[in-house]
Design a protein around this motif. Structure first.
Motif, PDB file in Angstrom:
ATOM      1  N   TRP A 154       4.506  10.187  -5.907  1.00  0.00           N
ATOM      2  CA  TRP A 154       5.371  11.274  -5.451  1.00  0.00           C
ATOM      3  C   TRP A 154       6.368  11.815  -6.816  1.00  0.00           C
ATOM      4  O   TRP A 154       6.885  11.111  -7.436  1.00  0.00           O
ATOM      5  CB  TRP A 154       6.219  10.849  -4.323  1.00  0.00           C
ATOM      6  CG  TRP A 154       5.370  10.558  -3.167  1.00  0.00           C
ATOM      7  CD1 TRP A 154       4.190  10.565  -2.966  1.00  0.00           C
ATOM      8  CD2 TRP A 154       5.859   9.986  -1.851  1.00  0.00           C
ATOM      9  NE1 TRP A 154       3.823  10.015  -1.644  1.00  0.00           N
ATOM     10  CE2 TRP A 154       4.877   9.694  -1.096  1.00  0.00           C
ATOM     11  CE3 TRP A 154       7.305   9.572  -1.703  1.00  0.00           C
ATOM     12  CZ2 TRP A 154       5.046   9.076   0.126  1.00  0.00           C
ATOM     13  CZ3 TRP A 154       7.511   8.919  -0.476  1.00  0.00           C
ATOM     14  CH2 TRP A 154       6.349   8.640   0.419  1.00  0.00           C
ATOM     15  N   GLU A 211       1.377   4.218  -2.785  1.00  0.00           N
ATOM     16  CA  GLU A 211       1.343   5.683  -2.284  1.00  0.00           C
ATOM     17  C   GLU A 211       2.302   6.521  -2.860  1.00  0.00           C
ATOM     18  O   GLU A 211       2.092   7.490  -3.714  1.00  0.00           O
ATOM     19  CB  GLU A 211       1.216   5.945  -0.920  1.00  0.00           C
ATOM     20  CG  GLU A 211       0.019   5.443  -0.168  1.00  0.00           C
ATOM     21  CD  GLU A 211       0.157   5.602   1.320  1.00  0.00           C
ATOM     22  OE1 GLU A 211       0.851   6.489   1.718  1.00  0.00           O
ATOM     23  OE2 GLU A 211      -0.517   4.736   2.120  1.00  0.00           O
ATOM     24  N   GLN A 212       3.634   5.963  -2.837  1.00  0.00           N
ATOM     25  CA  GLN A 212       4.938   6.743  -3.231  1.00  0.00           C
ATOM     26  C   GLN A 212       4.986   6.856  -4.572  1.00  0.00           C
ATOM     27  O   GLN A 212       5.848   7.469  -5.272  1.00  0.00           O
ATOM     28  CB  GLN A 212       6.035   6.218  -2.423  1.00  0.00           C
ATOM     29  CG  GLN A 212       6.562   4.836  -2.929  1.00  0.00           C
ATOM     30  CD  GLN A 212       7.737   4.391  -2.211  1.00  0.00           C
ATOM     31  OE1 GLN A 212       8.057   4.711  -1.051  1.00  0.00           O
ATOM     32  NE2 GLN A 212       8.924   3.950  -3.099  1.00  0.00           N
ATOM     33  N   ARG A 232       7.623  12.461   3.610  1.00  0.00           N
ATOM     34  CA  ARG A 232       7.282  11.472   2.739  1.00  0.00           C
ATOM     35  C   ARG A 232       8.807  10.700   2.381  1.00  0.00           C
ATOM     36  O   ARG A 232       9.481  11.166   1.204  1.00  0.00           O
ATOM     37  CB  ARG A 232       6.859  11.917   1.198  1.00  0.00           C
ATOM     38  CG  ARG A 232       5.305  12.623   1.618  1.00  0.00           C
ATOM     39  CD  ARG A 232       4.868  13.095   0.406  1.00  0.00           C
ATOM     40  NE  ARG A 232       5.790  14.258  -0.118  1.00  0.00           N
ATOM     41  CZ  ARG A 232       5.764  14.673  -1.478  1.00  0.00           C
ATOM     42  NH1 ARG A 232       4.904  14.003  -2.300  1.00  0.00           N
ATOM     43  NH2 ARG A 232       6.491  15.741  -1.809  1.00  0.00           N
ATOM     44  N   GLU A 261       0.966  -1.161  -0.189  1.00  0.00           N
ATOM     45  CA  GLU A 261      -0.017  -0.033  -0.073  1.00  0.00           C
ATOM     46  C   GLU A 261       0.836   1.306  -0.038  1.00  0.00           C
ATOM     47  O   GLU A 261       0.634   2.252  -0.766  1.00  0.00           O
ATOM     48  CB  GLU A 261      -1.002   0.043   1.221  1.00  0.00           C
ATOM     49  CG  GLU A 261      -1.942  -1.161   1.404  1.00  0.00           C
ATOM     50  CD  GLU A 261      -2.986  -1.214   2.350  1.00  0.00           C
ATOM     51  OE1 GLU A 261      -2.265  -0.181   3.361  1.00  0.00           O
ATOM     52  OE2 GLU A 261      -3.774  -1.991   2.571  1.00  0.00           O
ATOM     53  N   ARG A 262       1.997   1.345   0.775  1.00  0.00           N
ATOM     54  CA  ARG A 262       2.835   2.275   0.833  1.00  0.00           C
ATOM     55  C   ARG A 262       3.495   2.636  -0.417  1.00  0.00           C
ATOM     56  O   ARG A 262       3.850   3.620  -0.848  1.00  0.00           O
ATOM     57  CB  ARG A 262       3.949   2.193   1.895  1.00  0.00           C
ATOM     58  CG  ARG A 262       4.807   3.559   2.068  1.00  0.00           C
ATOM     59  CD  ARG A 262       4.055   4.572   2.866  1.00  0.00           C
ATOM     60  NE  ARG A 262       4.847   5.715   2.917  1.00  0.00           N
ATOM     61  CZ  ARG A 262       4.611   6.969   3.123  1.00  0.00           C
ATOM     62  NH1 ARG A 262       3.094   7.385   3.220  1.00  0.00           N
ATOM     63  NH2 ARG A 262       5.229   7.916   3.501  1.00  0.00           N
TER      64      ARG A 262
END
Length: 304
Positions: A184, A180-181, A299, A176-177
Protein backbone atom coordinates in the motif's frame (compact mmCIF):
# COMPACT_ATOMS: atom_id res chain seq x y z
CA UNK A 1 8.72 8.90 14.91
CA UNK A 2 9.71 5.27 15.37
CA UNK A 3 7.35 2.55 14.12
CA UNK A 4 7.16 0.79 17.47
CA UNK A 5 4.96 0.55 20.55
CA UNK A 6 6.71 0.56 23.93
CA UNK A 7 5.15 -0.74 27.14
CA UNK A 8 6.74 -0.27 30.56
CA UNK A 9 6.37 -2.24 33.77
CA UNK A 10 4.18 0.55 35.13
CA UNK A 11 1.69 -0.14 32.31
CA UNK A 12 2.38 2.99 30.26
CA UNK A 13 2.12 2.56 26.50
CA UNK A 14 3.96 4.81 24.09
CA UNK A 15 2.92 4.52 20.44
CA UNK A 16 5.39 5.76 17.82
CA UNK A 17 7.69 7.58 20.23
CA UNK A 18 10.46 9.81 18.94
CA UNK A 19 14.07 8.70 19.38
CA UNK A 20 14.39 11.29 22.14
CA UNK A 21 11.29 9.98 23.93
CA UNK A 22 12.58 6.40 23.71
CA UNK A 23 15.92 7.52 25.12
CA UNK A 24 14.14 9.17 28.05
CA UNK A 25 12.24 5.94 28.77
CA UNK A 26 15.51 3.99 28.88
CA UNK A 27 17.07 6.51 31.26
CA UNK A 28 13.96 6.45 33.45
CA UNK A 29 13.67 2.75 34.20
CA UNK A 30 15.32 1.32 37.29
CA UNK A 31 13.06 2.03 40.22
CA UNK A 32 10.52 -0.22 41.90
CA UNK A 33 7.58 -0.91 39.60
CA UNK A 34 9.36 0.65 36.63
CA UNK A 35 12.29 -1.65 35.87
CA UNK A 36 11.72 -2.75 32.27
CA UNK A 37 10.33 -1.83 28.89
CA UNK A 38 9.26 -3.98 25.96
CA UNK A 39 9.25 -2.69 22.38
CA UNK A 40 7.21 -4.23 19.56
CA UNK A 41 7.15 -3.23 15.93
CA UNK A 42 4.12 -1.66 14.26
CA UNK A 43 2.53 -3.77 12.96
CA UNK A 44 3.25 -6.30 15.66
CA UNK A 45 5.08 -9.38 14.37
CA UNK A 46 5.00 -12.81 16.06
CA UNK A 47 8.08 -13.48 18.20
CA UNK A 48 9.74 -10.18 17.29
CA UNK A 49 10.55 -7.75 20.11
CA UNK A 50 13.28 -5.99 22.04
CA UNK A 51 13.30 -5.42 25.78
CA UNK A 52 15.43 -3.87 28.50
CA UNK A 53 15.63 -4.65 32.23
CA UNK A 54 17.37 -2.33 34.68
CA UNK A 55 17.55 -1.88 38.42
CA UNK A 56 19.20 1.15 40.01
CA UNK A 57 22.98 0.76 40.45
CA UNK A 58 23.06 -2.36 38.25
CA UNK A 59 23.85 -3.06 34.60
CA UNK A 60 21.22 -3.05 31.85
CA UNK A 61 20.07 -6.41 30.47
CA UNK A 62 18.99 -6.18 26.83
CA UNK A 63 17.22 -8.90 24.88
CA UNK A 64 15.88 -9.17 21.38
CA UNK A 65 14.08 -11.89 19.49
CA UNK A 66 13.75 -12.16 15.73
CA UNK A 67 11.58 -15.20 15.18
CA UNK A 68 12.05 -18.66 16.67
CA UNK A 69 13.75 -19.67 19.91
CA UNK A 70 17.11 -19.90 18.10
CA UNK A 71 16.90 -16.17 17.30
CA UNK A 72 16.71 -14.94 20.91
CA UNK A 73 19.75 -13.03 22.21
CA UNK A 74 20.85 -11.21 25.35
CA UNK A 75 23.52 -8.68 26.32
CA UNK A 76 24.69 -6.99 29.52
CA UNK A 77 25.33 -3.28 29.01
CA UNK A 78 26.85 -0.88 31.53
CA UNK A 79 25.83 2.53 30.22
CA UNK A 80 22.34 3.69 29.17
CA UNK A 81 23.69 5.48 26.09
CA UNK A 82 24.80 2.16 24.57
CA UNK A 83 21.34 0.75 25.25
CA UNK A 84 19.72 3.78 23.64
CA UNK A 85 21.91 3.56 20.54
CA UNK A 86 21.09 -0.12 20.04
CA UNK A 87 17.37 0.20 20.80
CA UNK A 88 16.84 3.22 18.56
CA UNK A 89 18.74 1.45 15.78
CA UNK A 90 16.58 -1.65 16.20
CA UNK A 91 13.41 0.45 16.15
CA UNK A 92 14.61 2.32 13.06
CA UNK A 93 15.44 -0.91 11.21
CA UNK A 94 19.14 -0.13 10.74
CA UNK A 95 21.15 -3.04 9.37
CA UNK A 96 24.00 -2.63 11.87
CA UNK A 97 21.93 -1.76 14.92
CA UNK A 98 23.37 -4.67 16.98
CA UNK A 99 27.02 -3.76 16.38
CA UNK A 100 29.02 -2.56 19.37
CA UNK A 101 27.20 -4.82 21.84
CA UNK A 102 28.29 -8.37 22.65
CA UNK A 103 25.28 -10.65 22.27
CA UNK A 104 24.92 -14.22 23.44
CA UNK A 105 22.11 -16.65 22.61
CA UNK A 106 19.42 -17.26 25.20
CA UNK A 107 18.92 -20.99 25.57
CA UNK A 108 15.24 -21.65 25.10
CA UNK A 109 13.31 -24.70 24.05
CA UNK A 110 11.27 -24.16 20.89
CA UNK A 111 7.56 -23.86 21.47
CA UNK A 112 5.72 -27.08 20.61
CA UNK A 113 3.87 -26.97 17.32
CA UNK A 114 0.10 -26.77 17.57
CA UNK A 115 -1.65 -29.89 16.25
CA UNK A 116 -3.59 -29.49 12.99
CA UNK A 117 -7.17 -28.26 13.31
CA UNK A 118 -9.66 -31.11 13.35
CA UNK A 119 -12.34 -29.31 11.34
CA UNK A 120 -14.34 -30.16 8.25
CA UNK A 121 -14.10 -27.88 5.22
CA UNK A 122 -17.21 -25.91 6.11
CA UNK A 123 -16.06 -25.20 9.66
CA UNK A 124 -12.55 -24.28 8.54
CA UNK A 125 -13.89 -21.89 5.91
CA UNK A 126 -16.27 -20.25 8.40
CA UNK A 127 -13.54 -19.88 11.01
CA UNK A 128 -11.00 -18.38 8.64
CA UNK A 129 -13.62 -16.08 7.12
CA UNK A 130 -14.53 -14.69 10.54
CA UNK A 131 -10.91 -14.24 11.62
CA UNK A 132 -10.09 -12.51 8.35
CA UNK A 133 -13.11 -10.21 8.71
CA UNK A 134 -11.94 -9.02 12.11
CA UNK A 135 -8.32 -8.94 10.93
CA UNK A 136 -9.12 -6.76 7.91
CA UNK A 137 -11.15 -4.49 10.18
CA UNK A 138 -7.78 -3.59 11.64
CA UNK A 139 -8.74 -2.83 15.24
CA UNK A 140 -7.94 -6.16 16.92
CA UNK A 141 -4.57 -7.15 18.34
CA UNK A 142 -3.11 -10.57 17.70
CA UNK A 143 -4.20 -11.73 21.15
CA UNK A 144 -7.73 -10.46 20.59
CA UNK A 145 -7.88 -12.23 17.24
CA UNK A 146 -6.72 -15.44 18.90
CA UNK A 147 -9.66 -15.16 21.31
CA UNK A 148 -12.00 -14.76 18.33
CA UNK A 149 -10.52 -17.86 16.67
CA UNK A 150 -10.69 -19.93 19.84
CA UNK A 151 -14.29 -19.03 20.67
CA UNK A 152 -15.96 -18.77 17.26
CA UNK A 153 -16.93 -22.46 16.85
CA UNK A 154 -17.56 -23.18 20.52
CA UNK A 155 -20.82 -24.95 21.38
CA UNK A 156 -22.20 -26.25 24.63
CA UNK A 157 -20.51 -29.61 24.14
CA UNK A 158 -17.52 -28.81 21.95
CA UNK A 159 -14.49 -26.51 21.90
CA UNK A 160 -12.71 -27.53 18.68
CA UNK A 161 -9.96 -24.88 18.61
CA UNK A 162 -7.33 -24.84 21.35
CA UNK A 163 -5.50 -21.65 22.39
CA UNK A 164 -2.34 -22.94 20.67
CA UNK A 165 -4.22 -23.70 17.45
CA UNK A 166 -5.90 -20.29 17.57
CA UNK A 167 -2.57 -18.49 17.93
CA UNK A 168 -1.02 -20.49 15.09
CA UNK A 169 -3.93 -19.71 12.77
CA UNK A 170 -3.94 -16.03 13.67
CA UNK A 171 -0.17 -15.64 13.30
CA UNK A 172 -0.31 -17.15 9.81
CA UNK A 173 -3.17 -14.90 8.71
CA UNK A 174 -1.66 -11.86 10.43
CA UNK A 175 1.60 -12.25 8.53
CA UNK A 176 -0.33 -12.64 5.27
CA UNK A 177 -2.07 -9.34 5.98
CA UNK A 178 1.23 -7.65 6.85
CA UNK A 179 2.55 -8.77 3.46
CA UNK A 180 -0.58 -7.40 1.76
CA UNK A 181 -0.29 -3.98 3.33
CA UNK A 182 3.41 -3.72 2.50
CA UNK A 183 2.32 -2.84 -1.02
CA UNK A 184 0.00 0.00 0.00
CA UNK A 185 1.20 3.49 -0.78
CA UNK A 186 0.03 6.82 0.55
CA UNK A 187 -2.81 7.65 2.90
CA UNK A 188 -5.63 5.10 3.03
CA UNK A 189 -9.33 5.82 3.51
CA UNK A 190 -9.32 4.58 7.15
CA UNK A 191 -6.41 6.94 7.82
CA UNK A 192 -8.40 9.80 6.30
CA UNK A 193 -11.28 8.78 8.55
CA UNK A 194 -9.04 8.87 11.62
CA UNK A 195 -7.79 12.31 10.59
CA UNK A 196 -11.37 13.57 10.32
CA UNK A 197 -12.35 12.03 13.67
CA UNK A 198 -9.32 13.62 15.34
CA UNK A 199 -10.33 17.04 14.01
CA UNK A 200 -13.91 16.53 15.21
CA UNK A 201 -12.73 15.52 18.68
CA UNK A 202 -10.60 18.65 18.87
CA UNK A 203 -13.66 20.68 17.82
CA UNK A 204 -15.76 19.37 20.72
CA UNK A 205 -17.47 16.39 19.09
CA UNK A 206 -16.89 13.01 20.73
CA UNK A 207 -15.67 10.81 17.85
CA UNK A 208 -15.00 7.10 18.29
CA UNK A 209 -14.05 4.40 15.79
CA UNK A 210 -15.23 0.78 16.05
CA UNK A 211 -17.04 1.73 19.26
CA UNK A 212 -19.28 -0.84 20.98
CA UNK A 213 -20.83 -3.92 19.41
CA UNK A 214 -24.03 -2.40 18.01
CA UNK A 215 -26.14 0.77 17.76
CA UNK A 216 -28.07 0.15 20.99
CA UNK A 217 -24.90 -0.30 23.05
CA UNK A 218 -23.16 2.55 21.26
CA UNK A 219 -25.93 5.06 21.97
CA UNK A 220 -26.10 3.89 25.58
CA UNK A 221 -22.35 4.22 26.13
CA UNK A 222 -21.18 7.16 24.01
CA UNK A 223 -22.08 9.77 26.64
CA UNK A 224 -19.53 8.30 29.03
CA UNK A 225 -16.81 8.96 26.42
CA UNK A 226 -17.50 12.68 26.17
CA UNK A 227 -15.06 15.31 27.36
CA UNK A 228 -16.50 18.16 29.44
CA UNK A 229 -18.22 20.60 27.13
CA UNK A 230 -18.64 18.18 24.22
CA UNK A 231 -21.53 19.26 22.00
CA UNK A 232 -22.29 15.97 20.31
CA UNK A 233 -20.94 12.69 19.03
CA UNK A 234 -20.19 10.55 16.01
CA UNK A 235 -19.18 6.90 15.99
CA UNK A 236 -19.43 3.61 14.16
CA UNK A 237 -19.77 0.25 15.86
CA UNK A 238 -18.26 -3.17 15.17
CA UNK A 239 -21.06 -4.23 12.82
CA UNK A 240 -20.44 -1.08 10.77
CA UNK A 241 -16.77 -2.03 10.55
CA UNK A 242 -17.70 -5.50 9.32
CA UNK A 243 -19.89 -3.96 6.61
CA UNK A 244 -17.06 -1.65 5.53
CA UNK A 245 -14.62 -4.56 5.21
CA UNK A 246 -17.18 -6.29 2.96
CA UNK A 247 -17.33 -3.26 0.66
CA UNK A 248 -20.79 -2.05 1.70
CA UNK A 249 -19.68 1.37 2.88
CA UNK A 250 -19.30 2.72 6.41
CA UNK A 251 -22.31 3.92 8.40
CA UNK A 252 -21.73 6.73 10.92
CA UNK A 253 -24.10 7.44 13.79
CA UNK A 254 -24.17 10.95 15.23
CA UNK A 255 -26.18 13.33 17.35
CA UNK A 256 -26.19 16.04 19.98
CA UNK A 257 -26.01 15.39 23.68
CA UNK A 258 -29.05 17.62 24.21
CA UNK A 259 -31.21 15.31 22.01
CA UNK A 260 -32.43 18.33 20.02
CA UNK A 261 -33.07 17.76 16.32
CA UNK A 262 -31.42 21.04 15.35
CA UNK A 263 -28.27 20.10 17.26
CA UNK A 264 -28.19 16.68 15.59
CA UNK A 265 -28.39 18.29 12.15
CA UNK A 266 -25.64 20.75 13.05
CA UNK A 267 -23.40 17.93 14.28
CA UNK A 268 -24.13 15.98 11.09
CA UNK A 269 -23.04 18.94 8.97
CA UNK A 270 -19.79 19.27 10.90
CA UNK A 271 -19.10 15.57 10.51
CA UNK A 272 -19.72 15.68 6.76
CA UNK A 273 -17.52 18.75 6.37
CA UNK A 274 -14.66 17.14 8.28
CA UNK A 275 -14.90 13.96 6.20
CA UNK A 276 -15.03 15.80 2.89
CA UNK A 277 -12.03 17.90 3.90
CA UNK A 278 -9.95 14.72 4.00
CA UNK A 279 -11.19 13.69 0.54
CA UNK A 280 -13.71 11.05 1.56
CA UNK A 281 -16.94 10.58 -0.41
CA UNK A 282 -19.97 11.12 1.85
CA UNK A 283 -23.70 10.49 1.34
CA UNK A 284 -26.12 12.38 3.64
CA UNK A 285 -29.23 14.40 2.81
CA UNK A 286 -29.32 16.54 5.97
CA UNK A 287 -32.06 14.47 7.62
CA UNK A 288 -31.43 14.12 11.37
CA UNK A 289 -33.02 10.68 11.29
CA UNK A 290 -30.73 9.32 8.59
CA UNK A 291 -27.23 7.93 9.14
CA UNK A 292 -24.21 9.29 7.29
CA UNK A 293 -22.70 6.84 4.81
CA UNK A 294 -19.06 7.01 3.71
CA UNK A 295 -17.73 5.21 0.63
CA UNK A 296 -14.44 3.64 1.69
CA UNK A 297 -11.78 1.36 0.33
CA UNK A 298 -11.17 -0.36 3.66
CA UNK A 299 -7.41 -0.81 3.87
CA UNK A 300 -6.69 -0.20 7.52
CA UNK A 301 -3.10 -0.84 8.49
CA UNK A 302 -2.52 -3.23 11.35
CA UNK A 303 -1.22 -1.68 14.54
CA UNK A 304 -0.24 -3.58 17.64
Amino acid sequence: MLEIMVETESGDRHVRPSAAALAELVRRIGGSGDRFLVAQRIPDLPDVFAQVWHETDADYTMEYRDGGADRHFQAEVTEPEAVITALVGWADGRADWDAGVTWSPVEMDPAPEAPPLDLDDEERHALEARVRQVLVGGYATRSELAEVAEDYLVTKDRRPVSPEQARALVDRMWLERVAEQAGWRGETDPERLTRAFTALWQAGITARENFACCRSCGHAEIGAEAEPGARGFVYFHAQCTDAATAGRGLTLLYGGFDDASDTTVAIGREVVAALETTGLNVDWDGDAGRAITVTVDWRRRLRG
